[in-house]
Scaffold this active site. Structure first.
Site, short mmCIF file in Angstrom:
data_model
loop_
_atom_site.label_atom_id
_atom_site.label_comp_id
_atom_site.label_asym_id
_atom_site.label_seq_id
_atom_site.Cartn_x
_atom_site.Cartn_y
_atom_site.Cartn_z
CB CYS A 30 -0.91 -0.05 1.23
SG CYS A 30 -1.75 1.47 1.63
CB CYS A 33 0.38 1.65 4.11
SG CYS A 33 -1.36 1.20 4.00
#
Length: 102
Positions: A30, A33
């Site tokens: 991600c 993230c």
């Protein structure tokens, strides 16, 4: 204090610690993230009264399900075993700290 890797084996003991806990739900693949990760690391180092941890949703799907995580990154603040705040999406450091302190 450094960031803890939270998993189903250590989660219950953390939850009952009595401390405020910041949890970052993430996945290695991600992009947002990865943007938030260094901020979470800084918060952990600069704020020893709090427990700061990360849960990899790919490795801990049961915990992600328990928290009803549908999008990542999601940050949750827990106190006395209950989620008191939750926010989805990459956030700047001041907003994450406001979740902890507010």
């Amino acid at each position: 204090m450094s960031v803890l890797n939270i998993n189903k084996n250590n989660f219950d003991s953390l939850k009952t610690s009595g401390k405020t806990i910041l949890i970052d739900f993430y996945a290695d693949w991600c992009g947002p993230c990865r943007m938030v990760s260094p901020i979470i690391d800084q918060i952990a180092e600069e704020n020893p009264p709090y427990i700061v941890g990360k849960i990899n949703v790919d490795k801990e799907p049961d915990l992600a399900k328990e928290f009803k995580i549908l999008s990542i990154p999601t940050m949750a603040v827990m106190k006395n075993g209950k989620v008191i705040k939750q926010s989805t999406g990459a956030k700047p450091k001041p907003q994450i700290l406001a979740m902890l302190e507010g």
